[in-house]
Design a protein around this motif. Sequence first.
Motif, mmCIF file in Angstrom:
data_model
loop_
_atom_site.group_PDB
_atom_site.id
_atom_site.type_symbol
_atom_site.label_atom_id
_atom_site.label_comp_id
_atom_site.label_asym_id
_atom_site.label_seq_id
_atom_site.Cartn_x
_atom_site.Cartn_y
_atom_site.Cartn_z
ATOM 1 N N ARG A 217 0.795 -1.210 -0.077
ATOM 2 C CA ARG A 217 -0.072 -0.055 0.016
ATOM 3 C C ARG A 217 0.855 1.275 -0.035
ATOM 4 O O ARG A 217 1.728 1.490 0.912
ATOM 5 N N GLY A 218 0.676 1.947 -1.115
ATOM 6 C CA GLY A 218 1.600 3.388 -1.030
ATOM 7 C C GLY A 218 1.016 4.476 -0.334
ATOM 8 O O GLY A 218 1.719 5.234 0.343
ATOM 9 N N PHE A 219 -0.549 4.456 -0.322
ATOM 10 C CA PHE A 219 -1.097 5.576 -0.037
ATOM 11 C C PHE A 219 -0.855 6.928 -0.480
ATOM 12 O O PHE A 219 0.219 7.311 -1.047
ATOM 13 N N ALA A 220 -1.790 7.905 -0.231
ATOM 14 C CA ALA A 220 -1.377 9.404 -0.614
ATOM 15 C C ALA A 220 -0.741 9.243 -2.353
ATOM 16 O O ALA A 220 0.342 10.010 -2.147
ATOM 17 N N ARG A 221 -1.093 8.638 -2.987
ATOM 18 C CA ARG A 221 -0.551 8.535 -4.405
ATOM 19 C C ARG A 221 -0.711 9.655 -5.323
ATOM 20 O O ARG A 221 -1.886 10.012 -5.890
ATOM 21 N N THR A 222 0.020 10.755 -4.887
ATOM 22 C CA THR A 222 -0.283 12.076 -5.839
ATOM 23 C C THR A 222 0.469 11.991 -7.246
ATOM 24 O O THR A 222 0.258 13.028 -8.196
ATOM 25 N N ASN A 223 1.356 11.180 -7.410
ATOM 26 C CA ASN A 223 2.258 11.361 -8.701
ATOM 27 C C ASN A 223 2.108 10.268 -9.627
ATOM 28 O O ASN A 223 2.825 10.259 -10.841
ATOM 29 N N GLY A 224 1.285 9.262 -9.417
ATOM 30 C CA GLY A 224 0.961 8.241 -10.381
ATOM 31 C C GLY A 224 2.191 7.255 -10.202
ATOM 32 O O GLY A 224 2.204 6.376 -11.535
ATOM 33 N N GLU A 225 3.178 7.485 -9.632
ATOM 34 C CA GLU A 225 4.361 6.572 -9.849
ATOM 35 C C GLU A 225 3.998 5.050 -9.503
ATOM 36 O O GLU A 225 3.260 4.816 -8.556
ATOM 37 N N THR A 226 4.683 4.209 -10.315
ATOM 38 C CA THR A 226 4.547 2.687 -10.095
ATOM 39 C C THR A 226 5.882 2.255 -10.096
ATOM 40 O O THR A 226 6.974 2.869 -10.469
ATOM 41 N N ALA A 227 5.996 0.968 -9.420
ATOM 42 C CA ALA A 227 7.381 0.439 -9.228
ATOM 43 C C ALA A 227 7.020 -1.144 -9.093
ATOM 44 O O ALA A 227 6.206 -1.709 -8.772
ATOM 45 N N ARG A 228 8.256 -1.735 -9.512
ATOM 46 C CA ARG A 228 7.964 -3.450 -9.305
ATOM 47 C C ARG A 228 8.899 -3.434 -7.864
ATOM 48 O O ARG A 228 10.015 -3.135 -7.561
ATOM 49 N N PHE A 229 8.211 -4.126 -7.208
ATOM 50 C CA PHE A 229 8.603 -4.561 -5.674
ATOM 51 C C PHE A 229 9.351 -5.977 -5.695
ATOM 52 O O PHE A 229 9.116 -6.945 -6.814
ATOM 53 N N GLU A 230 10.083 -6.385 -4.976
ATOM 54 C CA GLU A 230 10.724 -7.490 -4.610
ATOM 55 C C GLU A 230 9.867 -8.581 -4.814
ATOM 56 O O GLU A 230 8.621 -8.691 -4.696
ATOM 57 N N ALA A 231 10.545 -9.797 -5.976
ATOM 58 C CA ALA A 231 9.531 -10.860 -6.366
ATOM 59 C C ALA A 231 9.247 -11.800 -5.173
ATOM 60 O O ALA A 231 8.063 -12.426 -5.347
ATOM 61 N N ARG A 232 9.791 -11.896 -4.167
ATOM 62 C CA ARG A 232 9.795 -12.889 -2.908
ATOM 63 C C ARG A 232 10.052 -12.014 -1.735
ATOM 64 O O ARG A 232 10.885 -12.158 -1.234
ATOM 65 N N PRO A 233 9.038 -11.184 -1.262
ATOM 66 C CA PRO A 233 9.157 -10.624 -0.045
ATOM 67 C C PRO A 233 9.364 -11.246 1.164
ATOM 68 O O PRO A 233 8.846 -12.678 0.996
ATOM 69 N N GLN A 234 10.225 -10.816 2.016
ATOM 70 C CA GLN A 234 10.333 -11.704 3.205
ATOM 71 C C GLN A 234 9.485 -11.361 4.305
ATOM 72 O O GLN A 234 9.250 -10.210 4.440
ATOM 73 N N LEU A 235 8.591 -12.260 4.646
ATOM 74 C CA LEU A 235 7.403 -12.080 5.476
ATOM 75 C C LEU A 235 7.604 -12.721 6.896
ATOM 76 O O LEU A 235 7.892 -14.039 6.959
ATOM 77 N N VAL A 236 6.993 -12.093 7.792
ATOM 78 C CA VAL A 236 6.991 -12.632 9.125
ATOM 79 C C VAL A 236 5.757 -12.299 9.795
ATOM 80 O O VAL A 236 5.113 -11.203 9.331
ATOM 81 N N VAL A 237 5.198 -12.849 10.631
ATOM 82 C CA VAL A 237 3.871 -12.667 11.365
ATOM 83 C C VAL A 237 3.806 -12.544 12.901
ATOM 84 O O VAL A 237 4.348 -13.668 13.249
ATOM 85 N N VAL A 238 3.490 -11.750 13.289
ATOM 86 C CA VAL A 238 3.436 -11.765 14.702
ATOM 87 C C VAL A 238 2.202 -12.431 15.313
ATOM 88 O O VAL A 238 1.028 -11.891 14.815
ATOM 89 N N THR A 239 2.138 -13.153 16.121
ATOM 90 C CA THR A 239 1.162 -14.075 16.821
ATOM 91 C C THR A 239 0.951 -13.832 18.257
ATOM 92 O O THR A 239 2.042 -13.554 18.976
ATOM 93 N N THR A 240 -0.202 -14.302 18.764
ATOM 94 C CA THR A 240 -0.375 -14.061 20.350
ATOM 95 C C THR A 240 -1.256 -15.572 20.547
ATOM 96 O O THR A 240 -1.979 -15.879 19.625
ATOM 97 N N THR A 241 -1.209 -15.946 21.667
ATOM 98 C CA THR A 241 -1.828 -17.101 22.127
ATOM 99 C C THR A 241 -3.331 -16.841 22.059
ATOM 100 O O THR A 241 -3.963 -17.812 21.903
ATOM 101 N N GLY A 242 -3.848 -15.857 22.331
ATOM 102 C CA GLY A 242 -5.180 -15.401 22.374
ATOM 103 C C GLY A 242 -5.603 -14.250 21.381
ATOM 104 O O GLY A 242 -4.763 -13.795 20.767
ATOM 105 N N ASP A 243 -6.805 -13.896 21.277
ATOM 106 C CA ASP A 243 -7.211 -13.072 20.266
ATOM 107 C C ASP A 243 -8.164 -11.708 20.982
ATOM 108 O O ASP A 243 -9.205 -11.523 20.639
ATOM 109 N N GLY A 244 -7.847 -11.473 22.096
ATOM 110 C CA GLY A 244 -8.676 -10.396 22.920
ATOM 111 C C GLY A 244 -7.909 -8.892 23.048
ATOM 112 O O GLY A 244 -6.846 -8.954 22.762
ATOM 113 N N PRO A 245 -8.412 -7.773 23.556
ATOM 114 C CA PRO A 245 -7.756 -6.982 24.046
ATOM 115 C C PRO A 245 -6.493 -6.904 24.466
ATOM 116 O O PRO A 245 -5.679 -6.069 24.034
ATOM 117 N N GLN A 246 -6.343 -7.585 25.747
ATOM 118 C CA GLN A 246 -5.062 -7.872 26.123
ATOM 119 C C GLN A 246 -3.763 -8.227 25.163
ATOM 120 O O GLN A 246 -2.728 -7.782 25.029
#
Length: 321
Positions: A217-246
């Motif tokens: 997501r680039g957001f606030a795209r005012t100049n119409g610029e496009t680009a090719r991003f990395e073919a294989r992004p390195q991804l990590v996911v933050v996880t928690t044992t529960g799924d509530g406010p705390q």
Amino acid sequence: MLSPLATHAGLRRLVTAAGAAPSVHNTQPWRFGVHRREHIELHADPDRRLPVADPRGRSLHISCGAALFNLRLALRVAGWRPVSWPLPAIGDAGSTLLAAVRPVRAPLASAAEHELYAAIQDRRTNRRPFSGALVPAGVMAELAAAVRLEGAELVRVDGPAGTALLEEVAMAEERLASDAGYRAELARWTGGDGRRRDGLPPYVQGPRPDGVSVPVRGFARTNGETARFEARPQLVVVTTTGDGPQDWLRAGQALQRMLLVATLHGVSASFLNQPLDLRDMRRHSDPRHRRGHPQMIVRIGYGPAVPRAPRRPVPEVLSAA
């Protein structure tokens, strides 16, 4: 030693550090209050909640958790130990109070803590293409250790699982883009319509993916610029044992500690949370991973220098009693 809560200058340093945290669409959905100069309270700012994209308040809590970590770290480098407790039981279901922190006398902060604190002002969300160079295993281990220190887990997603996740991100982005309410809310907060709802300058820009790359997501795209991003992004996911406010508040603190460690190593980060946004909008529960509930999908790598997103002024977010 005088408590930092006892002086205006001390409070300003704390709140400036806390307010430099990342937040969903840079909404900065937090306020701070000081109670009898004894502890500082973290409140959600309901005027900055995203009712369409975040009906449960999950992203709001994660954003406020990141601010809470910065606040704790700022207290620590001031020579105090932050004693925090989440969601104080005050008997008011409509309360905005998320956490309170009391400074307790402690030995001086370590050099490592000072380095982490200095990284607060250097950290950026980077929506530009990354080089594709792999983050070394040793740095990955430090990122995972940082997340664990805050009671969460970091799951690396690569190979076929990474490909599947990227496909899920692309599908979620397409579905979100077709939702008029979501698009309007996004434009109000990112400056996509030329102005932000709160009057701050439009958010940090990034190029639009070229249609082949992962939908960053680039957001606030005012100049119409496009680009090719990395073919294989390195991804990590933050996880928690529960799924509530705390759990969400814990995830935010873990995320911010990880991002600051990444900053110290010159590692850039941005977020690919479209599947989580779509899940939240539909009020669906997620298929629980064996290592927890996914709370943040993070793209990491090595990117160019980018500007800092604009921040709310301290007087706007701080009230003292």
